[in-house]
Scaffold this motif. Structure first.
Motif, PDB file in Angstrom:
ATOM      1  N   PRO A 268       0.821  -1.224   0.000  1.00 52.40           N
ATOM      2  CA  PRO A 268       0.000   0.000   0.000  1.00 52.40           C
ATOM      3  C   PRO A 268       0.855   1.274   0.000  1.00 52.40           C
ATOM      4  CG  PRO A 268      -0.850  -1.564   1.590  1.00 52.40           C
ATOM      5  CD  PRO A 268       0.471  -2.099   1.116  1.00 52.40           C
ATOM      6  N   GLU A 269       1.936   1.250   0.737  1.00 51.97           N
ATOM      7  CA  GLU A 269       2.845   2.404   0.767  1.00 51.97           C
ATOM      8  C   GLU A 269       3.490   2.628  -0.597  1.00 51.97           C
ATOM      9  OE1 GLU A 269       6.788   3.881   3.255  1.00 51.97           O
ATOM     10  OE2 GLU A 269       5.697   2.108   3.914  1.00 51.97           O
ATOM     11  N   LEU A 270       3.871   1.549  -1.267  1.00 53.02           N
ATOM     12  CA  LEU A 270       4.450   1.664  -2.606  1.00 53.02           C
ATOM     13  C   LEU A 270       3.440   2.223  -3.597  1.00 53.02           C
ATOM     14  CD1 LEU A 270       6.499  -1.627  -3.140  1.00 53.02           C
ATOM     15  CD2 LEU A 270       7.365   0.681  -2.786  1.00 53.02           C
ATOM     16  N   TYR A 271       2.199   1.776  -3.490  1.00 45.80           N
ATOM     17  CA  TYR A 271       1.166   2.271  -4.403  1.00 45.80           C
ATOM     18  C   TYR A 271       0.941   3.768  -4.202  1.00 45.80           C
ATOM     19  CZ  TYR A 271      -3.190   2.965  -6.835  1.00 45.80           C
ATOM     20  OH  TYR A 271      -4.152   3.447  -7.679  1.00 45.80           O
ATOM     21  N   ARG A 272       0.873   4.199  -2.947  1.00 43.61           N
ATOM     22  CA  ARG A 272       0.699   5.643  -2.675  1.00 43.61           C
ATOM     23  C   ARG A 272       1.868   6.442  -3.236  1.00 43.61           C
ATOM     24  NH1 ARG A 272      -1.071   3.555   2.229  1.00 43.61           N
ATOM     25  NH2 ARG A 272       0.930   3.979   3.211  1.00 43.61           N
ATOM     26  N   PHE A 273       3.072   5.923  -3.087  1.00 42.48           N
ATOM     27  CA  PHE A 273       4.256   6.584  -3.621  1.00 42.48           C
ATOM     28  C   PHE A 273       4.190   6.661  -5.148  1.00 42.48           C
ATOM     29  CE2 PHE A 273       8.829   6.365  -4.886  1.00 42.48           C
ATOM     30  CZ  PHE A 273       9.222   7.605  -4.389  1.00 42.48           C
ATOM     31  N   ALA A 274       3.793   5.567  -5.770  1.00 47.08           N
ATOM     32  CA  ALA A 274       3.679   5.539  -7.230  1.00 47.08           C
ATOM     33  C   ALA A 274       2.626   6.527  -7.710  1.00 47.08           C
ATOM     34  CB  ALA A 274       3.348   4.121  -7.708  1.00 47.08           C
ATOM     35  N   MET A 275       1.503   6.598  -7.027  1.00 47.20           N
ATOM     36  CA  MET A 275       0.452   7.544  -7.402  1.00 47.20           C
ATOM     37  C   MET A 275       0.944   8.984  -7.280  1.00 47.20           C
ATOM     38  SD  MET A 275      -2.379   6.437  -8.638  1.00 47.20           S
ATOM     39  CE  MET A 275      -3.476   7.811  -8.353  1.00 47.20           C
ATOM     40  N   ALA A 276       1.735   9.251  -6.270  1.00 52.42           N
ATOM     41  CA  ALA A 276       2.280  10.603  -6.109  1.00 52.42           C
ATOM     42  C   ALA A 276       3.216  10.957  -7.258  1.00 52.42           C
ATOM     43  CB  ALA A 276       3.014  10.718  -4.777  1.00 52.42           C
ATOM     44  N   LEU A 277       3.899   9.956  -7.796  1.00 56.01           N
ATOM     45  CA  LEU A 277       4.832  10.204  -8.901  1.00 56.01           C
ATOM     46  C   LEU A 277       4.133  10.352 -10.242  1.00 56.01           C
ATOM     47  CD1 LEU A 277       7.723   7.696  -8.088  1.00 56.01           C
ATOM     48  CD2 LEU A 277       7.772  10.180  -7.844  1.00 56.01           C
ATOM     49  N   VAL A 278       3.174   9.477 -10.523  1.00 58.59           N
ATOM     50  CA  VAL A 278       2.616   9.428 -11.876  1.00 58.59           C
ATOM     51  C   VAL A 278       1.164   9.886 -11.987  1.00 58.59           C
ATOM     52  CG1 VAL A 278       4.211   7.637 -12.629  1.00 58.59           C
ATOM     53  CG2 VAL A 278       2.007   6.978 -11.686  1.00 58.59           C
ATOM     54  N   ARG A 279       0.437   9.910 -10.877  1.00 61.35           N
ATOM     55  CA  ARG A 279      -0.958  10.371 -10.847  1.00 61.35           C
ATOM     56  C   ARG A 279      -1.869   9.651 -11.851  1.00 61.35           C
ATOM     57  NH1 ARG A 279      -0.600  13.586  -6.809  1.00 61.35           N
ATOM     58  NH2 ARG A 279       0.873  15.283  -6.717  1.00 61.35           N
ATOM     59  N   ASP A 280      -1.619   8.372 -12.033  1.00 63.92           N
ATOM     60  CA  ASP A 280      -2.448   7.559 -12.920  1.00 63.92           C
ATOM     61  C   ASP A 280      -2.545   6.164 -12.304  1.00 63.92           C
ATOM     62  OD1 ASP A 280      -2.267   5.404 -15.356  1.00 63.92           O
ATOM     63  OD2 ASP A 280      -3.547   7.100 -15.897  1.00 63.92           O
ATOM     64  N   HIS A 281      -3.770   5.726 -12.055  1.00 60.42           N
ATOM     65  CA  HIS A 281      -4.002   4.457 -11.367  1.00 60.42           C
ATOM     66  C   HIS A 281      -3.346   3.277 -12.083  1.00 60.42           C
ATOM     67  CE1 HIS A 281      -6.019   1.058  -9.529  1.00 60.42           C
ATOM     68  NE2 HIS A 281      -6.500   0.725 -10.707  1.00 60.42           N
ATOM     69  N   HIS A 282      -3.546   3.172 -13.376  1.00 65.75           N
ATOM     70  CA  HIS A 282      -3.021   2.028 -14.127  1.00 65.75           C
ATOM     71  C   HIS A 282      -1.497   2.041 -14.180  1.00 65.75           C
ATOM     72  CE1 HIS A 282      -7.029   0.816 -15.223  1.00 65.75           C
ATOM     73  NE2 HIS A 282      -7.287   2.047 -15.649  1.00 65.75           N
ATOM     74  N   LEU A 283      -0.934   3.192 -14.417  1.00 66.43           N
ATOM     75  CA  LEU A 283       0.529   3.298 -14.456  1.00 66.43           C
ATOM     76  C   LEU A 283       1.128   3.028 -13.078  1.00 66.43           C
ATOM     77  CD1 LEU A 283       3.003   3.802 -16.150  1.00 66.43           C
ATOM     78  CD2 LEU A 283       2.658   6.257 -15.867  1.00 66.43           C
ATOM     79  N   ALA A 284       0.470   3.525 -12.025  1.00 67.93           N
ATOM     80  CA  ALA A 284       0.959   3.284 -10.666  1.00 67.93           C
ATOM     81  C   ALA A 284       0.931   1.784 -10.344  1.00 67.93           C
ATOM     82  CB  ALA A 284       0.125   4.063  -9.658  1.00 67.93           C
ATOM     83  N   SER A 285      -0.147   1.115 -10.723  1.00 64.23           N
ATOM     84  CA  SER A 285      -0.228  -0.330 -10.492  1.00 64.23           C
ATOM     85  C   SER A 285       0.859  -1.080 -11.252  1.00 64.23           C
ATOM     86  CB  SER A 285      -1.604  -0.853 -10.909  1.00 64.23           C
ATOM     87  OG  SER A 285      -2.602  -0.331 -10.087  1.00 64.23           O
ATOM     88  N   ASP A 286       1.095  -0.687 -12.495  1.00 64.00           N
ATOM     89  CA  ASP A 286       2.157  -1.308 -13.291  1.00 64.00           C
ATOM     90  C   ASP A 286       3.523  -1.086 -12.651  1.00 64.00           C
ATOM     91  OD1 ASP A 286       0.328  -2.224 -15.130  1.00 64.00           O
ATOM     92  OD2 ASP A 286       0.754  -0.665 -16.626  1.00 64.00           O
ATOM     93  N   LEU A 287       3.757   0.122 -12.151  1.00 66.03           N
ATOM     94  CA  LEU A 287       5.035   0.422 -11.508  1.00 66.03           C
ATOM     95  C   LEU A 287       5.243  -0.432 -10.260  1.00 66.03           C
ATOM     96  CD1 LEU A 287       5.374   4.289 -11.807  1.00 66.03           C
ATOM     97  CD2 LEU A 287       6.984   2.583 -12.665  1.00 66.03           C
ATOM     98  N   VAL A 288       4.203  -0.587  -9.480  1.00 63.41           N
ATOM     99  CA  VAL A 288       4.315  -1.415  -8.269  1.00 63.41           C
ATOM    100  C   VAL A 288       4.608  -2.863  -8.658  1.00 63.41           C
ATOM    101  CG1 VAL A 288       3.060  -2.350  -6.284  1.00 63.41           C
ATOM    102  CG2 VAL A 288       2.903   0.094  -6.835  1.00 63.41           C
ATOM    103  N   GLN A 289       3.914  -3.365  -9.655  1.00 62.96           N
ATOM    104  CA  GLN A 289       4.151  -4.736 -10.102  1.00 62.96           C
ATOM    105  C   GLN A 289       5.582  -4.900 -10.615  1.00 62.96           C
ATOM    106  OE1 GLN A 289       1.331  -6.142 -12.981  1.00 62.96           O
ATOM    107  NE2 GLN A 289       2.399  -8.071 -13.287  1.00 62.96           N
ATOM    108  N   ASP A 290       6.044  -3.981 -11.434  1.00 68.16           N
ATOM    109  CA  ASP A 290       7.410  -4.044 -11.955  1.00 68.16           C
ATOM    110  C   ASP A 290       8.436  -3.934 -10.829  1.00 68.16           C
ATOM    111  OD1 ASP A 290       6.308  -4.250 -14.478  1.00 68.16           O
ATOM    112  OD2 ASP A 290       6.744  -2.161 -15.048  1.00 68.16           O
ATOM    113  N   THR A 291       8.119  -3.137  -9.824  1.00 67.08           N
ATOM    114  CA  THR A 291       9.015  -2.982  -8.680  1.00 67.08           C
ATOM    115  C   THR A 291       9.158  -4.293  -7.924  1.00 67.08           C
ATOM    116  OG1 THR A 291       8.481  -0.638  -8.442  1.00 67.08           O
ATOM    117  CG2 THR A 291       9.356  -1.757  -6.501  1.00 67.08           C
TER     118      THR A 291
END
Length: 66
Positions: free
Chosen positions: A12-35
């Motif tokens: 959950p913390e990673l997802y919030r961080f990703a959302m702060a960086l990219v501001r797009d739900h799908h891209l944030a989810s992809d970033l978390v998965q790739d991470t």
């Protein structure tokens, strides 16, 4: 990192961080998965001298830049 379950705790913390960086739900989810994939591939490189969340956020940030 002791086990993959350690990563699950900080998702959950990673997802919030990703959302702060990219501001797009799908891209944030992809970033978390790739991470998570990158972290599992390179788990042996985690030295444990910093919190796991910090190491994962660094991976995520670098993926977002690429």
């Amino acid at each position: 990192m002791r086990s993959p379950d350690d990563i699950v705790v900080v998702l959950p913390e990673l997802y919030r961080f990703a959302m702060a960086l990219v501001r797009d739900h799908h891209l944030a989810s992809d970033l978390v998965q790739d991470t998570v994939v990158r972290a599992m591939e390179r788990a042996s490189q985690y030295r444990g001298d910093a919190p796991l969340a910090a190491w994962l956020k660094r991976i995520l940030r670098n993926l977002a830049i690429d």
